[in-house]
Motif scaffolding. Structure first.
Motif, PDB file in Angstrom:
ATOM      1  N   ASP A 142       0.668  -1.367   0.290  1.00 44.75           N
ATOM      2  CA  ASP A 142       0.182  -0.084  -0.214  1.00 44.75           C
ATOM      3  C   ASP A 142       0.866   1.254   0.295  1.00 44.75           C
ATOM      4  N   ARG A 143       0.465   2.434  -0.469  1.00 49.96           N
ATOM      5  CA  ARG A 143       1.354   3.368  -0.608  1.00 49.96           C
ATOM      6  C   ARG A 143       1.722   3.966   0.496  1.00 49.96           C
ATOM      7  N   SER A 144       1.070   3.887   2.108  1.00 52.07           N
ATOM      8  CA  SER A 144       1.483   3.869   3.034  1.00 52.07           C
ATOM      9  C   SER A 144       2.637   3.210   3.480  1.00 52.07           C
ATOM     10  N   GLU A 145       2.606   2.566   2.873  1.00 51.11           N
ATOM     11  CA  GLU A 145       3.427   1.317   3.671  1.00 51.11           C
ATOM     12  C   GLU A 145       5.151   1.456   3.361  1.00 51.11           C
ATOM     13  N   ARG A 146       4.918   2.276   1.881  1.00 45.59           N
ATOM     14  CA  ARG A 146       6.468   2.009   0.956  1.00 45.59           C
ATOM     15  C   ARG A 146       7.279   2.829   1.959  1.00 45.59           C
ATOM     16  N   TYR A 147       7.063   4.169   2.283  1.00 47.52           N
ATOM     17  CA  TYR A 147       8.234   4.399   2.857  1.00 47.52           C
ATOM     18  C   TYR A 147       8.738   4.069   4.272  1.00 47.52           C
ATOM     19  N   THR A 148       7.535   3.203   4.957  1.00 46.87           N
ATOM     20  CA  THR A 148       8.012   2.723   6.399  1.00 46.87           C
ATOM     21  C   THR A 148       8.609   1.315   5.888  1.00 46.87           C
ATOM     22  N   ARG A 149       9.034   0.298   4.813  1.00 49.12           N
ATOM     23  CA  ARG A 149       9.326  -0.328   4.675  1.00 49.12           C
ATOM     24  C   ARG A 149      10.745   0.385   4.044  1.00 49.12           C
ATOM     25  N   ALA A 150      10.753   0.899   3.149  1.00 47.56           N
ATOM     26  CA  ALA A 150      12.238   1.837   2.676  1.00 47.56           C
ATOM     27  C   ALA A 150      12.943   2.223   3.484  1.00 47.56           C
ATOM     28  N   GLU A 151      12.593   2.858   4.670  1.00 47.88           N
ATOM     29  CA  GLU A 151      13.236   3.657   6.127  1.00 47.88           C
ATOM     30  C   GLU A 151      13.760   2.555   7.276  1.00 47.88           C
ATOM     31  N   GLU A 152      13.147   1.553   7.110  1.00 50.29           N
ATOM     32  CA  GLU A 152      13.353   0.208   8.054  1.00 50.29           C
ATOM     33  C   GLU A 152      14.851  -0.576   6.830  1.00 50.29           C
ATOM     34  N   PHE A 153      14.403   0.053   5.607  1.00 49.63           N
ATOM     35  CA  PHE A 153      15.504  -0.734   4.744  1.00 49.63           C
ATOM     36  C   PHE A 153      16.525  -0.738   4.811  1.00 49.63           C
ATOM     37  N   VAL A 154      16.564   1.157   4.738  1.00 46.90           N
ATOM     38  CA  VAL A 154      18.219   1.411   4.740  1.00 46.90           C
ATOM     39  C   VAL A 154      18.849   1.835   6.085  1.00 46.90           C
ATOM     40  N   ARG A 155      17.846   1.902   7.198  1.00 42.49           N
ATOM     41  CA  ARG A 155      18.516   2.175   8.389  1.00 42.49           C
ATOM     42  C   ARG A 155      18.962   0.670   8.683  1.00 42.49           C
ATOM     43  N   LEU A 156      18.928  -0.790   8.595  1.00 48.20           N
ATOM     44  CA  LEU A 156      19.284  -1.972   9.077  1.00 48.20           C
ATOM     45  C   LEU A 156      20.261  -2.503   7.714  1.00 48.20           C
ATOM     46  N   SER A 157      19.810  -1.923   6.109  1.00 44.30           N
ATOM     47  CA  SER A 157      21.473  -1.535   5.854  1.00 44.30           C
ATOM     48  C   SER A 157      22.285  -1.011   6.137  1.00 44.30           C
ATOM     49  N   VAL A 196      16.381  -9.927  10.699  1.00 49.12           N
ATOM     50  CA  VAL A 196      18.324 -10.502  10.627  1.00 49.12           C
ATOM     51  C   VAL A 196      18.675 -10.712  11.550  1.00 49.12           C
ATOM     52  N   GLU A 197      19.309 -11.880  11.860  1.00 49.76           N
ATOM     53  CA  GLU A 197      19.938 -12.073  13.050  1.00 49.76           C
ATOM     54  C   GLU A 197      21.574 -12.861  12.694  1.00 49.76           C
ATOM     55  N   GLY A 198      22.359 -12.970  12.550  1.00 51.36           N
ATOM     56  CA  GLY A 198      23.300 -12.793  11.875  1.00 51.36           C
ATOM     57  C   GLY A 198      24.951 -11.945  11.926  1.00 51.36           C
ATOM     58  N   ARG A 199      26.344 -12.661  10.792  1.00 46.51           N
ATOM     59  CA  ARG A 199      27.199 -11.459  10.603  1.00 46.51           C
ATOM     60  C   ARG A 199      26.772 -11.079   9.483  1.00 46.51           C
ATOM     61  N   PHE A 200      27.278 -10.094   9.258  1.00 43.41           N
ATOM     62  CA  PHE A 200      27.126  -9.527   7.609  1.00 43.41           C
ATOM     63  C   PHE A 200      28.677 -10.133   7.204  1.00 43.41           C
ATOM     64  N   ASN A 201      28.902 -10.754   6.198  1.00 45.80           N
ATOM     65  CA  ASN A 201      30.332 -11.281   5.459  1.00 45.80           C
ATOM     66  C   ASN A 201      30.992 -10.238   4.704  1.00 45.80           C
ATOM     67  N   VAL A 202      30.526  -9.539   4.712  1.00 44.86           N
ATOM     68  CA  VAL A 202      31.262  -7.980   3.631  1.00 44.86           C
ATOM     69  C   VAL A 202      31.869  -6.889   4.002  1.00 44.86           C
TER      70      VAL A 202
END
Length: 440
Positions: A142-157, A196-202
């Protein structure tokens, strides 16, 4: 004096590209990408920018004529360009709706290593079910969820990129390379959209974080940019609109503990050059006619009217029938929110100026941002930046791949003479080019 920032957009599959010009070349041959990237680097541009298309668009159930060559995957192209450029930033548009943070963070960190600190990610979202059909979920947010997911995506990255200490890997002559104690922190994230739970490999890249670019213009998009982005890809082309947008976005930064220099505002900009202003104006008019042919003009009309308009003459007047509000004839393109209001606006402009369908579409969609001699264009660009209407521009040439050649040869030296643009790169990473400072 503020310094102008410049980037190069590869002229992809859209109505800004002039396919009929005999100088137009392949959209997927690596030589085309290499030509434009090397031209941008010769001009000391900040970065090279690739768009993304996740599905071929359709018009009345058939592939849209502007999508006939498709779009190669951006990060793959940029990884190849990293080997044939030295300083130019490499920016990929990657969708945060149809990717996963761990996998994309790895790909971006890898590009940052391969390019020695030149990677950038243009974060885009979609609420388009048509595009979603190409993916396992088979749906959309849903349009209301797009930026919610994007913000969490960037924060996790960013948490993944930060999980390796900068000095994590230690070289020893006797025992080789090994990890220091506590060099990699486990990432434990449980959020609304990701677990996500673990260690990044880069290992942590040369920039720490790849540069984040964002293009949203809604209030929600502006807030997301103020909180998250390093560059915002704005669409505002006039001085008045640019200054209002610039002031609005920059005023939001302090609430996120950010300074003005930490977010660069760079609108997309087209251009037409000539030896004189009059010659450039003639060239701009011809480019507009080539960009919006009869079929393309009717396609634009159909997006607003929501019905088949093939029976209408593109060189005739607007139809008297009203738009069909509940029906779409195009898929994979941004849908128009209020068709009746847009149609009324189009009628008023066409009546006032006596424009045909094609002339109206040219008037509304085919304009160049900067038109004139090299001296005029250099002055216009500097005026925008000094007036706080932009920090620079992402240039979109109308030809692939040589559309930037004249700009670099004729306009860039004038900006350099005016003291408004670098004569050489002073740093090695894209963050240094943009003056962003170290990643937080």
């Amino acid at each position: 004096m503020k310094q102008v920032h410049l980037a190069a957009h590869f002229p992809g599959v859209n109505n800004t590209t002039v396919w009929a010009d005999p100088r137009s070349r392949s959209q997927i041959d690596f030589a085309s990408f290499q030509h434009l990237a090397r031209t941008a680097e010769r001009g000391k541009f900040d970065f090279f920018f690739l768009a993304e298309g996740l599905r071929l668009r359709e018009l009345k159930g058939r592939i849209h004529d502007l999508d006939v060559v498709g779009r190669p995957e951006a990060l793959t192209v940029l990884a190849a360009l990293a080997a044939v450029t030295e300083r130019l930033g490499l920016a990929a548009t990657v969708n945060a709706t149809f990717n996963e943070p761990y996998e994309l963070a790895r790909r971006l960190a890898t590009l940052d290593h391969l390019s020695q600190g030149r990677a950038a990610w243009n974060v885009v979202t979609t609420s388009d079910a048509f595009t979603g059909e190409n993916f396992r979920r088979g749906g959309y947010l849903d349009r209301s969820e797009r930026y919610t997911r994007a913000e969490e995506f960037v924060r996790l990255s960013r948490a993944l990129w930060d999980s390796w200490r900068p000095d994590a890997v230690l070289a020893d002559q006797e025992s080789g390379r090994f990890l220091r104690d506590g060099a990699i922190r486990p990432v434990r994230h449980r959020g609304r959209h990701f677990t996500v739970e673990g260690r990044f490999n880069v290992p942590r890249g040369p920039q720490g974080h790849p540069v984040i670019i964002q293009a949203g213009d809604s209030d929600e998009g502006r807030e997301f940019a103020a909180a998250t982005a390093d560059v915002i890809f704005s669409r505002h082309g006039t001085l008045e609109e640019g200054r209002a947008f610039y002031a609005d976005v920059k005023r939001r930064l302090p609430q996120y503990g950010r300074a003005s220099y930490q977010l660069k505002i760079m609108p997309a900009a087209t251009f037409a050059l000539g030896d004189t202003d009059a010659e450039a104006a003639e060239q701009a008019a011809e480019i507009r006619r080539l960009q919006v042919g009869p079929q393309t003009a009717l396609a634009f009309l159909e997006q607003i009217w929501g019905r088949d308009m093939s029976a209408y003459d593109p060189d005739g007047p607007l139809p008297e029938v009203e738009p069909v509000v509940e029906q779409d004839v195009s898929q994979g393109r941004v849908q128009v929110a209020d068709r009746l209001a847009v149609a009324a606006k189009w009628r008023a402009i066409a009546q006032e100026k006596g424009l045909s369908i094609r002339e109206l579409v040219i008037e509304l969609t085919g304009r160049q941002s900067f038109v004139g001699s090299p001296t005029t264009v250099a002055r216009q660009i500097e005026e925008f930046v000094q007036a706080d209407a932009a920090d620079g521009f992402i240039l979109v040439p109308h030809l692939t791949p040589g559309g930037l050649d004249d700009f670099v040869a004729k306009v860039v030296p004038l900006l350099q003479e005016r003291g408004a643009f670098r004569t050489d790169y002073e740093g090695a990473t894209l963050r240094e080019h943009l003056g962003l400072g170290a990643a937080a």
